[in-house]
Design a protein around this motif. Structure first.
Motif, PDB file in Angstrom:
ATOM      1  N   ILE A 217      -0.246   2.289  -4.980  1.00  0.00           N
ATOM      2  CA  ILE A 217       0.808   2.471  -3.982  1.00  0.00           C
ATOM      3  C   ILE A 217       1.035   3.955  -3.721  1.00  0.00           C
ATOM      4  O   ILE A 217       1.218   4.735  -4.659  1.00  0.00           O
TER       5      ILE A 217
ATOM      6  N   ARG B 295       0.804  -1.226   0.000  1.00  0.00           N
ATOM      7  CA  ARG B 295       0.000   0.000   0.000  1.00  0.00           C
ATOM      8  C   ARG B 295       0.836   1.274   0.000  1.00  0.00           C
ATOM      9  O   ARG B 295       0.391   2.313  -0.491  1.00  0.00           O
ATOM     10  N   ARG B 296       2.051   1.201   0.552  1.00  0.00           N
ATOM     11  CA  ARG B 296       2.805   2.445   0.769  1.00  0.00           C
ATOM     12  C   ARG B 296       4.291   2.161   0.717  1.00  0.00           C
ATOM     13  O   ARG B 296       4.754   1.099   1.133  1.00  0.00           O
TER      14      ARG B 296
ATOM     15  N   SER C  15       2.904  -3.388   3.665  1.00  0.00           N
ATOM     16  CA  SER C  15       1.879  -4.211   3.030  1.00  0.00           C
ATOM     17  C   SER C  15       0.789  -4.543   4.038  1.00  0.00           C
ATOM     18  O   SER C  15       0.974  -4.414   5.254  1.00  0.00           O
TER      19      SER C  15
END
Length: 364
Positions: free
Chosen positions: A183, A141-142, A155
């Motif tokens: 992301i 996600r980041r 994650s």
């Protein structure tokens, strides 16, 4: 907090091949994070009996793609030539008589398929990567640039647990458009790079395939190749998809209905339309498949974005695979097929881009 040298985001063909190359180079300090619960990405083969049939990429061209061909041979995978012998059929409309015409055998470069489906390639590479290096169900996600040498990768798993990995380098084995869409980057990616990635179409993302399996390839006895073209639809381009031996027969087709329209139709209704079209093209025996599947890649959350429902999804020119400067320079490299300068979007492109990406780490 997990610390590693390399994080590979994506367990499709490019991610697994990159992991294989790292193993060969003696670098064992890495982890593969795959969002799905399965490996393979856009390589997906379904089973009917002992045979498997492709719902994603199906074949490759060894004369034009020798690097991929060499990898397949090194892995000991059996290949066979795509069946093209016989007449093709064509329908102008659902009510017009079906016409036959000479097929394309000999007119195009020969294409090969892998016995057991393209997923055999995925299986063979995964078998060469230690199991503890691969983590499925991890949705990245980041990402955050920390100090000059480290990047944080976060994650999330299905159970709602957050996981953090700190790495020296990140290999992005997922389509460029999906990277930008899914992301978050801190600091943000350079605007020109983010735009180039966002505008790059993802191969297969707007498409859907229908596969029908039969006890035998009965159309060959009629002098047909199993190939067809149609203006009536829903299938517009159709090919023989039979197994390598003389057993099960199969036909697959690409659905010509736009993704946005398909998504408003029940899957069963679309399958029924495809099956009826098989009957028009190849006769009553085609109305009774022993197995059939519909795979709409535009509804696959780990392949397509909303932009893909209005995209033709062709093979675009590869965008830059890495930032040329700024805080993300030297930290991230794109290795999915779309980043291949030789075969963007093709199976061969995944091998090429992964090889280039690991070379950028100066270890392969």
């Amino acid at each position: 907090m997990n610390r590693t040298s390399v994080v590979i985001v994506g367990g499709g063909l490019s991610g697994l091949y990159a992991a294989h190359l790292l193993e060969q180079a003696g670098l064992h300090d890495y982890v593969v994070l795959e969002a799905r619960t399965r490996l393979g990405g856009r390589l997906l083969s379904e089973s009917a009996g002992e045979a498997r049939f492709d719902l994603g990429a199906t074949w490759y061209w060894p004369d034009m793609q020798p690097q991929l061909d060499e990898v397949i041979r090194q892995l000991g995978l059996r290949t066979f030539r795509q069946h093209e012998a016989g007449m093709m059929v064509f329908e102008q409309s659902a009510t017009a008589p079906v016409r036959r015409f000479e097929g394309l055998q000999g007119e195009l470069a020969p294409s090969l398929r892998i016995d057991g489906g393209m997923a055999r390639l995925v299986d063979a590479l995964a078998a060469r990567v230690p199991g503890e290096k691969i983590r499925t169900g991890h949705v990245v996600r980041r990402m955050q640039a920390l100090d000059e040498a480290h990047t944080l990768v976060e994650s999330m798993t299905d159970d709602g647990q957050a996981h953090a990995f700190v790495a020296h380098h990140v290999l992005l084995a997922m389509p460029p458009r999906l990277v930008v869409e899914r992301i978050g980057f801190e600091p943000p990616l350079p605007d020109p790079l983010a735009r180039a990635w966002a505008y790059c179409p993802t191969w297969m993302a707007p498409h859907a395939k229908y596969v029908a399996v039969y006890p035998r390839p009965f159309w060959r006895a009629q002098g047909l190749s199993g190939g067809a073209r149609s203006y009536a639809g829903p299938l517009v381009e159709i090919h023989d998809a039979s197994a390598a031996d003389e057993g099960l027969g199969a036909i697959f087709g690409f659905i010509g209905v736009p993704a946005a329209t398909r998504q408003r139709l029940p899957a069963k209704a679309l399958i029924d339309l495809c099956r009826a079209q098989m009957g028009r093209l190849f006769g009553p025996e085609a109305l009774n498949p022993t197995a059939e599947w519909l795979k709409d890649w535009s509804t696959d959350a780990f392949t397509a974005t909303p932009a893909d429902t209005v995209s033709a999804g062709g093979h675009a020119t590869a965008p830059p695979a890495a930032p040329g400067d700024g805080p993300w320079h030297g930290r991230i490299t794109g290795i999915a097929s779309e980043w291949s300068s030789l075969f963007p979007g093709y199976v061969a492109g995944a091998i090429d881009a992964a090889a280039e990406g690991t070379r950028a780490l100066s270890i392969s």
